[in-house]
Design a protein around this motif. Structure first.
Motif, PDB file in Angstrom:
ATOM      1  N   GLY A   1       0.824  -1.189   0.000  1.00 18.88           N
ATOM      2  CA  GLY A   1       0.000   0.000   0.000  1.00 18.88           C
ATOM      3  C   GLY A   1       0.861   1.242   0.000  1.00 18.88           C
ATOM      4  N   PRO A   2       0.246   2.421  -0.025  1.00 18.82           N
ATOM      5  CA  PRO A   2       1.014   3.656  -0.088  1.00 18.82           C
ATOM      6  C   PRO A   2       1.861   3.908   1.154  1.00 18.82           C
ATOM      7  N   GLY A   3       1.391   3.485   2.325  1.00 16.63           N
ATOM      8  CA  GLY A   3       2.143   3.746   3.552  1.00 16.63           C
ATOM      9  C   GLY A   3       3.545   3.163   3.520  1.00 16.63           C
ATOM     10  N   GLU A   4       3.671   1.976   2.946  1.00 19.46           N
ATOM     11  CA  GLU A   4       4.982   1.316   2.893  1.00 19.46           C
ATOM     12  C   GLU A   4       5.892   1.914   1.833  1.00 19.46           C
ATOM     13  N   MET A   5       5.361   2.773   0.981  1.00 15.89           N
ATOM     14  CA  MET A   5       6.151   3.375  -0.098  1.00 15.89           C
ATOM     15  C   MET A   5       6.771   4.716   0.298  1.00 15.89           C
ATOM     16  N   SER A   6       6.421   5.221   1.453  1.00 17.49           N
ATOM     17  CA  SER A   6       6.755   6.598   1.798  1.00 17.49           C
ATOM     18  C   SER A   6       8.247   6.899   1.716  1.00 17.49           C
ATOM     19  N   GLU A   7       9.077   6.075   2.339  1.00 15.73           N
ATOM     20  CA  GLU A   7      10.516   6.373   2.365  1.00 15.73           C
ATOM     21  C   GLU A   7      11.148   6.242   0.986  1.00 15.73           C
ATOM     22  N   HIS A   8      10.661   5.316   0.177  1.00 16.50           N
ATOM     23  CA  HIS A   8      11.191   5.171  -1.182  1.00 16.50           C
ATOM     24  C   HIS A   8      10.827   6.391  -2.024  1.00 16.50           C
ATOM     25  N   LEU A   9       9.614   6.894  -1.844  1.00 16.35           N
ATOM     26  CA  LEU A   9       9.206   8.098  -2.564  1.00 16.35           C
ATOM     27  C   LEU A   9       9.972   9.321  -2.072  1.00 16.35           C
ATOM     28  N   ARG A  10      10.292   9.332  -0.790  1.00 13.31           N
ATOM     29  CA  ARG A  10      11.102  10.437  -0.261  1.00 13.31           C
ATOM     30  C   ARG A  10      12.458  10.488  -0.975  1.00 13.31           C
ATOM     31  N   HIS A  11      13.054   9.304  -1.201  1.00 15.22           N
ATOM     32  CA  HIS A  11      14.340   9.262  -1.907  1.00 15.22           C
ATOM     33  C   HIS A  11      14.187   9.748  -3.341  1.00 15.22           C
TER      34      HIS A  11
ATOM     35  N   SER B   1      -4.855  -9.498   1.925  1.00 17.16           N
ATOM     36  CA  SER B   1      -5.114 -10.664   2.759  1.00 17.16           C
ATOM     37  C   SER B   1      -6.313 -11.391   2.160  1.00 17.16           C
ATOM     38  N   VAL B   2      -6.554 -12.593   2.586  1.00 24.89           N
ATOM     39  CA  VAL B   2      -7.688 -13.367   2.086  1.00 24.89           C
ATOM     40  C   VAL B   2      -8.770 -13.389   3.159  1.00 24.89           C
ATOM     41  N   VAL B   3      -9.940 -12.883   2.809  1.00 26.78           N
ATOM     42  CA  VAL B   3     -11.076 -12.834   3.732  1.00 26.78           C
ATOM     43  C   VAL B   3     -12.255 -13.536   3.058  1.00 26.78           C
ATOM     44  N   ASP B   4     -12.768 -14.572   3.714  1.00 23.64           N
ATOM     45  CA  ASP B   4     -13.900 -15.344   3.165  1.00 23.64           C
ATOM     46  C   ASP B   4     -13.603 -15.836   1.755  1.00 23.64           C
ATOM     47  N   GLY B   5     -12.356 -16.257   1.542  1.00 28.87           N
ATOM     48  CA  GLY B   5     -11.987 -16.826   0.264  1.00 28.87           C
ATOM     49  C   GLY B   5     -11.725 -15.821  -0.839  1.00 28.87           C
ATOM     50  N   LYS B   6     -11.800 -14.536  -0.519  1.00 25.61           N
ATOM     51  CA  LYS B   6     -11.577 -13.502  -1.519  1.00 25.61           C
ATOM     52  C   LYS B   6     -10.443 -12.579  -1.090  1.00 25.61           C
ATOM     53  N   MET B   7      -9.771 -11.998  -2.082  1.00 24.49           N
ATOM     54  CA  MET B   7      -8.691 -11.074  -1.800  1.00 24.49           C
ATOM     55  C   MET B   7      -9.252  -9.793  -1.201  1.00 24.49           C
ATOM     56  N   HIS B   8      -8.630  -9.338  -0.121  1.00 25.59           N
ATOM     57  CA  HIS B   8      -9.071  -8.129   0.570  1.00 25.59           C
ATOM     58  C   HIS B   8      -7.863  -7.213   0.774  1.00 25.59           C
ATOM     59  N   TYR B   9      -8.098  -5.923   0.645  1.00 22.55           N
ATOM     60  CA  TYR B   9      -7.044  -4.934   0.862  1.00 22.55           C
ATOM     61  C   TYR B   9      -7.474  -4.005   1.986  1.00 22.55           C
ATOM     62  N   ASP B  10      -6.540  -3.614   2.851  1.00 21.12           N
ATOM     63  CA  ASP B  10      -6.907  -3.044   4.143  1.00 21.12           C
ATOM     64  C   ASP B  10      -7.141  -1.538   4.168  1.00 21.12           C
ATOM     65  N   LEU B  11      -7.021  -0.842   3.027  1.00 18.36           N
ATOM     66  CA  LEU B  11      -7.239   0.596   3.018  1.00 18.36           C
ATOM     67  C   LEU B  11      -8.556   0.957   2.335  1.00 18.36           C
ATOM     68  N   SER B  12      -9.320   1.801   2.981  1.00 18.34           N
ATOM     69  CA  SER B  12     -10.502   2.354   2.339  1.00 18.34           C
ATOM     70  C   SER B  12     -10.063   3.372   1.295  1.00 18.34           C
ATOM     71  N   ALA B  13     -10.994   3.790   0.464  1.00 18.31           N
ATOM     72  CA  ALA B  13     -10.677   4.809  -0.539  1.00 18.31           C
ATOM     73  C   ALA B  13     -10.216   6.100   0.134  1.00 18.31           C
ATOM     74  N   GLU B  14     -10.842   6.454   1.247  1.00 19.91           N
ATOM     75  CA  GLU B  14     -10.476   7.687   1.951  1.00 19.91           C
ATOM     76  C   GLU B  14      -9.046   7.610   2.484  1.00 19.91           C
ATOM     77  N   ASP B  15      -8.692   6.486   3.073  1.00 19.74           N
ATOM     78  CA  ASP B  15      -7.330   6.324   3.592  1.00 19.74           C
ATOM     79  C   ASP B  15      -6.305   6.330   2.466  1.00 19.74           C
ATOM     80  N   PHE B  16      -6.642   5.646   1.391  1.00 20.73           N
ATOM     81  CA  PHE B  16      -5.765   5.587   0.229  1.00 20.73           C
ATOM     82  C   PHE B  16      -5.494   6.991  -0.314  1.00 20.73           C
ATOM     83  N   VAL B  17      -6.534   7.764  -0.459  1.00 19.54           N
ATOM     84  CA  VAL B  17      -6.409   9.109  -1.005  1.00 19.54           C
ATOM     85  C   VAL B  17      -5.626  10.021  -0.059  1.00 19.54           C
ATOM     86  N   ALA B  18      -5.792   9.835   1.241  1.00 16.80           N
ATOM     87  CA  ALA B  18      -5.046  10.655   2.204  1.00 16.80           C
ATOM     88  C   ALA B  18      -3.546  10.463   2.033  1.00 16.80           C
TER      89      ALA B  18
END
Length: 555
Positions: free
Chosen positions: A250-260, A279-296
């Motif tokens: 996700g974007p949070g883990e990219m911060s230091e690389h983007l800083r460089h 992650s896998v939730v109920d047999g389906k792929m799930h991503y932990d950021l909402s659109a609002e968090d992603f955009v922030a």
């Protein structure tokens, strides 16, 4: 543009070429004026459509999303439309795996050009429908990494490059405005893709921008262990129009690389993250950021790091892109003042070239280990002749442990085919040496055999004017290699009259080589390392007695 008479070429063909050229430059103009918004995930969107085997054209193609541009072009067009409706400036073609490696797993490698062309044509039609003079829309030709790692020898560089060239031909024919070489986990594979794009563009007489994007794992490195600094040094030398990061996290883990990248990249930066960690939730792929968090996160990157191109990768839907476009789509790019650090790099980490201080003297010492050189080390030469590659690798490691910043690799030996020996050595040193390499040979083809293994940035030793500057001369061949593979070059102060002895003679040759490198071959001054060729008094040659004095005066 090659123009024929009216009976031999339809006018429409010429107009298409002109429009394509102007749209390509228009993309970079847009990047300079505003934050550019890309679309979101292709795979996530398609997974929500509950596709069946029939959609793919049969059970044998189930899961081959690239074939949908042929079997369900209406569906792919709908996807592009939804992303444009959401506010995207650019959509990516459904061609992420449309080259011979991934398609070969379905037995249709020969369809790479066809499917890539169809993918571009579908996206082009939709983009043209949404484009207005005030709001142009663009098509990016998506080129993914495939499933084979060139750095690990799973596929040869030249084979992979030619596969990418075939895909690029189709994308160009279909009307893309730029190439996006994305999710690249291996620098050598990314180099192959860029090389393939340039082959195709040269053949078709049409240049479009190249957006090169690496993927950084949770380890903070690319899959083979490449730091973002090494990726930047290696890629910058190849001249992409945009450098960025996508996928994996996700974007949070990219911060230091983007800083460089923000601090050091000389070209615009792109960021297309996943919607958080998967992650896998109920047999389906799930991503932990909402659109609002992603955009922030993305908004912070735009404001703090000057990221000028944003979008989404896995897990992002049209809703993510709608909110992203609303948040940053009308902003001007933030100003950056990058300080690019010229240097060489292994596949792991970079080594910065020494810079001149206030008095003109180098502020650092760069140590080049010479023991992996058949002319300077009997032990290395004998190990190479015997095919004892483990000993050769250990000698390289020993030099690094003893403080060498760069290794000089020379395999030249009378009676042997240097291209074979360099292929063997470079294939091992590429991943088993942690420092960059100088490829040292009297034969350019031997140096090229090494370059085809190196995902990092090498130095070529050497170029000189002994046989002049015409096409086919040593200088011409070495500088062409440097430009093609993004290498730096050691330049010897030798011209048609011989080795320079006096200060004026040395300076004359140095300026001549420099001007040729920059003005004819498109290299930079920082790509050139000049060797004044000083021999010790112990040679006993009276003609050489003044060399040291001339070199001191030169410095």
């Amino acid at each position: 543009i090659r123009v024929w008479d009216a009976e031999r070429a339809p006018v429409a063909l010429v107009i298409m070429s002109v429009n394509s050229l102007s749209s390509a430059s228009a993309y970079m103009d847009l990047v300079a004026r505003k934050v550019v918004v890309f679309d979101g995930a292709t795979g996530t969107w398609l997974q929500e459509q509950d596709l069946t085997e029939d959609d793919y054209g049969g059970a044998e193609f189930d899961g081959c999303t690239d074939i949908l541009v042929d079997t369900r072009p209406d569906l792919i067009a709908q996807m592009h439309s939804e992303y444009f409706e959401a506010g995207a400036d650019v959509v990516e073609t459904d061609s992420f795996g449309a080259f011979a490696v991934p398609l070969g797993e379905y037995g249709i490698a020969e369809r790479a050009r066809e499917l890539s062309r169809k993918a571009a044509e579908v996206a082009r039609r939709v983009a043209d429908e949404y484009s207005t003079p005030e709001r142009p829309r663009f098509v990016a030709g998506s080129m993914g990494p495939g499933t084979k790692c060139a750095s690990l020898g799973q596929i040869r560089f030249e084979e992979l490059r030619d596969m990418y060239a075939e895909q690029a031909r189709g994308l160009l024919e279909g009307g893309v405005d730029l190439f996006i070489i994305e999710t690249q986990f291996d620098l050598l594979g990314l180099k192959a893709a860029m090389g393939g794009c340039r082959i195709a563009m040269s053949e078709q007489g049409r240049e479009v921008p190249i957006q090169a994007q690496v993927t950084i794992e949770l380890t903070g490195q690319m899959l083979p262990g490449t730091e973002i600094g090494a990726a930047l040094v290696a890629l910058d030398a190849l001249g992409p129009d945009v450098i960025g990061i996508n996928c994996a996290t996700g974007p949070g883990e990219m911060s230091e690389h983007l800083r460089h990248l923000s601090a050091h990249s000389r070209v615009p930066i792109s960021c297309l993250p996943n919607a958080g960690l998967p992650s896998v939730v109920d047999g389906k792929m799930h991503y932990d950021l909402s659109a609002e968090d992603f955009v922030a996160h993305q908004t912070r990157f735009v404001e703090d790091y000057g990221v000028g191109i944003v979008g989404g990768c896995c897990g992002t839907t049209p809703e993510y892109i709608r909110q992203l476009a609303e948040a940053v789509g009308e902003r001007e790019p933030s100003t950056r003042e990058p300080d690019f650090e010229h240097g060489a790099t292994s596949i792991y980490s970079p080594v910065t070239f020494p810079t001149a201080g206030a008095e003109g003297a180098a502020t650092e010492l760069l140590i080049i280990g010479e023991r992996t050189n058949t002319n300077g080390s009997k032990a290395f030469r004998e190990a190479m002749i015997e095919g004892d590659w483990d000993t050769c690798v250990q000698m390289a490691r020993d030099q690094v442990r003893e403080g060498a910043h760069i290794l000089d690799v020379c395999v030249d030996y009378v009676g042997r085919d240097g291209t074979i020996d360099m292929d063997e050595i470079a294939s091992r040193f590429a991943t088993q040496s942690t420092v960059p390499l100088v490829l040292d040979s009297t034969e350019p083809e031997v140096m090229e055999a090494g370059l085809r293994w190196l995902g990092g940035r090498a130095i070529l030793n050497s170029a000189n004017l002994e046989d002049g500057e015409e096409e086919g001369s040593r200088l011409d061949r070495v500088f062409r290699l440097a430009k093609t593979y993004g290498a730096a070059v050691i330049c010897l102060l030798i011209d048609e009259k011989g080795q320079a002895r006096t200060l004026d003679w040395k300076l004359e040759i140095a300026h001549r080589i420099h001007d040729l490198a920059v003005n004819r071959y498109g290299l930079e001054s920082a790509d050139l390392i000049f060797d004044p060729l000083t021999f010790p008094l112990s040679t006993g040659d009276d003609d050489l007695r003044g060399d040291a004095i001339a070199t001191i005066e030169l410095s």
